[in-house]
Design an enzyme around this catalytic site. Structure first.
Site, short mmCIF file in Angstrom:
data_model
loop_
_atom_site.label_atom_id
_atom_site.label_comp_id
_atom_site.label_asym_id
_atom_site.label_seq_id
_atom_site.Cartn_x
_atom_site.Cartn_y
_atom_site.Cartn_z
N LYS A 242 -10.45 -1.84 10.32
CA LYS A 242 -10.47 -3.02 9.44
C LYS A 242 -11.06 -4.24 10.16
O LYS A 242 -11.35 -5.24 9.53
CB LYS A 242 -9.06 -3.37 8.98
CG LYS A 242 -8.27 -2.25 8.34
CD LYS A 242 -8.68 -1.97 6.92
CE LYS A 242 -7.69 -0.97 6.30
NZ LYS A 242 -8.10 -0.59 4.94
N GLN B 169 -4.43 -5.49 6.60
CA GLN B 169 -5.35 -6.36 5.86
C GLN B 169 -5.39 -7.78 6.41
O GLN B 169 -6.33 -8.52 6.14
CB GLN B 169 -4.95 -6.39 4.38
CG GLN B 169 -5.11 -5.07 3.67
CD GLN B 169 -6.55 -4.60 3.60
OE1 GLN B 169 -7.47 -5.41 3.53
NE2 GLN B 169 -6.75 -3.30 3.63
N CYS C 110 -4.74 2.44 -3.70
CA CYS C 110 -3.51 2.94 -3.04
C CYS C 110 -2.37 1.93 -3.19
O CYS C 110 -1.56 1.75 -2.27
CB CYS C 110 -3.75 3.25 -1.58
SG CYS C 110 -4.87 4.64 -1.31
N HIS D 35 0.86 -1.18 0.00
CA HIS D 35 0.00 0.00 0.00
C HIS D 35 0.90 1.23 0.00
O HIS D 35 2.03 1.19 0.49
CB HIS D 35 -0.86 -0.05 1.27
CG HIS D 35 -1.93 0.98 1.37
ND1 HIS D 35 -1.67 2.29 1.73
CD2 HIS D 35 -3.28 0.90 1.19
CE1 HIS D 35 -2.81 2.96 1.77
NE2 HIS D 35 -3.80 2.15 1.44
#
Length: 412
Positions: free
Chosen positions: A232, A209, A370, A129
């Protein structure tokens, strides 16, 4: 319990009742929320904790002797303890509250600005990212360090032998995400960490993530720094966590100056507070930190293994259905991946597909996510990204597939 059994033991309809937003309609259609890699939704249990904080014990922490301050302080530090236990950090003060993953990465990068020298080498992966690329570019410019990149292959995996070749006695830092936000690839971070440590290089892992799907054990990984964002994983935005080994956090200088991070202040000299407060200048996101702890409680009540097994089932189901559509191209087909599908349909711009899906009540992400270097690698402007969570269903995937087919027909 096997993966298949874990998935069967999970009751998604019961879980969905915990998320008020899933009752919404968009453009007259029931909301299908497939943008979980950008941010997950928040269960009522966490919303209740936020309301309770502002309704009953809103106060500044660590400084006050009055009852509200002490109660808020206790709840905040209890949340830190929950985070420590979830990620299995050795010590509570190795957990630093941040505003999110990006903040954590910048904190570490800023600290290493005083430790690196011209000619030192730092390594980042091609799957990162932007928040795990740009801070290191800035660091390289400041220090004269050389930034090297671990390449990727067509499957969306890092080329590990190339990483081995990049390592040298000059390598001081390695940065890699645990899971790619754009492709869902799960990287072999334990292997990368162990190899980097053979050269005495520190390793920072972006776990933003991975955290919703994988319970990272920072001691077992032997990682030096691990960063995540609460939003997240069913928590609020604006709060996150930096884990750092005590020896590294002690060595790094403070990122910001101000209240809370000091021991003594005179106009001649300031001494800094002990960990973790050394890196927590100013009034923190108190409610956010407490809600982060509540979100971890919620996830752990369900069980991360059940969550992962169910999401893997959704991933396979959606992948199979999408591949039945003519002209479908899926990017990122690693054997190890989380519930993320990045795709395009030949001759169609991802933004156009995403716009039509939105009109049909389906939330997906379009663009480069991104992660522009990944898109440049594939020579594409971006993708449509559908990312699933444990509150999504196969029925929603069926609705999504019909909508993609409709979008394709409209754009043909």
């Amino acid at each position: 319990m096997s993966t298949a059994t874990e998935a069967l033991a999970y009751n998604v309809e019961k879980t969905r009742k915990d998320f008020p937003i899933l009752k919404r309609e968009i453009n007259g259609y029931p909301l299908v929320y497939f943008d979980n890699a950008a941010t997950s939704q928040t269960p009522q249990q966490v919303i209740d904790v936020i309301v309770d904080y502002y309704s009953n014990y809103n106060a500044n922490i660590h400084r006050g002797v009055h009852a509200l301050s002490q109660e808020a302080t206790d709840k905040y530090e209890q949340a830190r303890k929950k985070i420590q236990e979830h990620f299995n950090a050795k010590k509570t003060h190795e957990i630093i509250f941040t505003s999110g993953t990006t903040h954590g990465i910048n904190l570490v990068a800023n600290g290493f600005a005083s430790l690196l020298h011209k000619g030192d080498e730092i390594i980042v992966s091609a799957l990162e990212h932007h928040s795990n690329i740009v801070p290191w570019q800035i660091l390289a410019e400041k220090t004269g360090a050389v930034l090297k990149v671990i390449p990727m292959n067509q499957e969306g995996e890092l080329i590990y032998p190339a990483f081995e070749e990049l390592l040298s006695e000059k390598t001081k830092l390695v940065f890699v995400n645990h899971v790619s936000n754009a492709l869902g690839t799960v990287n072999p971070i334990k292997k990368i960490i162990d190899k980097a440590h053979q050269y005495d290089a520190a390793v920072l892992v972006d776990g933003a993530q991975a955290a919703p799907h994988i319970k990272a054990d920072v001691q077992a990984l032997d990682v030096d720094f691990y960063v995540v964002s609460a939003h997240k994983m069913c928590g609020p935005t604006g709060v996150g966590m930096l884990y750092g080994k005590e020896e590294w956090l002690t060595k790094l200088p403070p990122y910001q100056g101000g209240g809370e991070m000091i021991a003594t202040v005179t106009f001649e000299k300031t001494t800094y507070a002990d960990l973790p407060h050394k890196f927590e200048a100013g009034t923190p996101n108190i409610c956010g930190g407490i809600a982060f702890g509540a979100a971890l409680d919620y996830i752990n009540t369900i069980g991360i293994e059940k969550i992962a097994a169910y999401e893997e089932e959704l991933l396979h189901y959606a992948t199979k259905k999408l591949l039945e559509i003519d002209g479908m191209e899926i990017y990122g087909v690693s054997k190890e991946k989380t519930a993320v599908i990045s795709f395009n349909i030949n001759g169609m711009h991802p933004y156009d597909i995403g716009t039509i899906l939105d009109k049909l009540g389906i939330a997906v992400r379009t663009g480069h996510h991104c992660a522009q270097p990944i898109m440049d690698f594939y020579k594409i402007p971006g993708t449509v990204r559908a990312s699933f969570s444990f509150y999504n269903t196969k029925e929603e995937i069926d609705v999504f597939i019909k909508a993609v087919v409709k979008a394709k027909t409209m754009l043909t």
